[in-house]
Design a protein around this motif. Structure first.
Motif, PDB file in Angstrom:
ATOM      1  N   ASP B 161       0.951  -1.061  -0.035  1.00 56.88           N
ATOM      2  CA  ASP B 161       0.119  -0.315  -0.063  1.00 56.88           C
ATOM      3  C   ASP B 161       0.909   1.224  -0.060  1.00 56.88           C
ATOM      4  O   ASP B 161       0.481   2.224  -0.844  1.00 56.88           O
ATOM      5  CB  ASP B 161      -0.901  -0.004   1.443  1.00 56.88           C
ATOM      6  CG  ASP B 161      -2.138  -1.108   0.939  1.00 56.88           C
ATOM      7  OD1 ASP B 161      -2.049  -1.622  -0.081  1.00 56.88           O
ATOM      8  OD2 ASP B 161      -2.652  -1.435   2.270  1.00 56.88           O
ATOM      9  N   ALA B 164       2.468   1.917  -3.374  1.00 59.38           N
ATOM     10  CA  ALA B 164       1.597   2.213  -4.394  1.00 59.38           C
ATOM     11  C   ALA B 164       1.954   3.491  -5.002  1.00 59.38           C
ATOM     12  O   ALA B 164       2.187   3.773  -6.220  1.00 59.38           O
ATOM     13  CB  ALA B 164       0.248   2.135  -4.141  1.00 59.38           C
ATOM     14  N   LYS B 169       6.228  -1.077  -9.911  1.00 58.00           N
ATOM     15  CA  LYS B 169       5.657  -2.450  -9.884  1.00 58.00           C
ATOM     16  C   LYS B 169       5.885  -3.337  -8.678  1.00 58.00           C
ATOM     17  O   LYS B 169       6.900  -3.476  -8.478  1.00 58.00           O
ATOM     18  CB  LYS B 169       5.699  -3.192 -11.184  1.00 58.00           C
ATOM     19  CG  LYS B 169       5.186  -4.586 -11.154  1.00 58.00           C
ATOM     20  CD  LYS B 169       5.761  -5.109 -12.711  1.00 58.00           C
ATOM     21  CE  LYS B 169       5.120  -6.522 -12.762  1.00 58.00           C
ATOM     22  NZ  LYS B 169       5.872  -7.080 -14.021  1.00 58.00           N
TER      23      LYS B 169
END
Lengths: 201, 201
Positions: B161, B164, B169
């Motif tokens: 999270d 992100a 990636k």
């Protein structure tokens, strides 16, 4: 490959620790990481202790024990009964008896057992110096505390024969059911000995 | 009692070795006797290796690996693919992956997993520096190679999270039947994952 994992110095430490009995390559790696994590509490003290061991540990010229003094702590201990000498195969056996704390005697480490197959003869053991001690020191009893193995017992017989002329009383450990032992798991020899030497309840 | 067995120096070495994972008091005694018997081949080299470890092993300020150089051998290795970063829980996991020799990437050691019960929060791990690396370095993929445990996966989700926003990636290891594994002994979660991700034969 190995050296890609970490620097060669770490790999070297892992490889050396892996040669200790009880440790393999994997557990040696875990041990090294543990040492590095606990640098102050473990790595440093261990380094000091090993340096001391390298510099100061010697074999006792009297009994064959290993210690930082020669004669060793036990041989120098004036409170030990000088009339009893306990003959053991290895220093590990000596330490096992000491841990049990049953004896207040001195020791003589044979350095192994007679084993023709492995090329171990009388001259490879400290039998000669044992005879000398039996003659020279104020010893009244020699306890042959060797393992109850074939080689151990063969060695005991050989040593007992050589000690006979010295007139010193030679004894051996008793056979029987080990404390906590289950008869179901004991060999016939042990059962026979336990029965033969049975005592009144 | 303990010091009666041998000099305090030997007992100290035994006690320290007994604190290594995989060694207990008894095996530590065996190890010490083995070291003393093999003074030249083992005791001395081990003393040198441990002294080197004490003096030179440091934690890599970049990835958290332990090595005798900072940055570590791996972080300095120009042949490593700078676009892939493999996140592991511990240095032991890093070494396990390196031993497998499957990767030519660099690493980031979290230093553990989030575990509220054990009082391990985000600030106890190297998550902040991971985010920094994700932002600063030329990284295109971050592989979360954490253990398939509850804590491991929770940590992976938390880290994913936070990663992100960096646009990098983020991938994770596949679940499935371990090579040589018998279905009969696998948990339902593993079987479910293996079925779900089944491939054409």
């Amino acid at each position: 490959m190995a050296e890609r994992v970490a620097g060669p110095e770490i790999e070297r430490l892992v490889q050396l620790l892996a040669r200790l009995p009880g440790l393999g390559p994997r557990s040696a790696r875990r041990a090294v990481l543990h040492l590095i994590r606990k640098r102050e509490e473990l790595l440093s003290p261990l380094a000091d202790a090993i340096n001391v061991a390298r510099e100061r540990i010697v074999a006792c010229s009297v009994c064959g024990n290993v210690d930082t003094s020669d004669p060793c702590t036990i041989c120098r201990d004036a409170r030990r009964d000088p009339s009893i000498l306990v003959v053991v195969e290895t220093v590990a056996d000596l330490w096992a008896l000491e841990r049990a704390g049953l004896l207040n005697a001195r020791y003589h480490v044979l350095g192994g057992v007679l084993s023709p197959l492995d090329g171990v003869g009388p001259d490879d053991l400290t039998i000669a110096s044992l005879i000398e001690r039996a003659r020279g020191e104020e010893i009244r009893e020699i306890v042959l505390a060797v393992n109850a193995t074939v080689d151990g017992q063969t060695t005991a017989h050989y040593v007992a024969d050589l000690l006979a002329p010295t007139g010193v009383k030679v004894t051996r450990l008793a056979h029987g059911v080990p404390v906590g032992g289950e008869l179901d798991y004991l060999d016939e020899g042990t059962l026979a000995a336990a029965l033969e030497r049975r005592t009144v309840f």
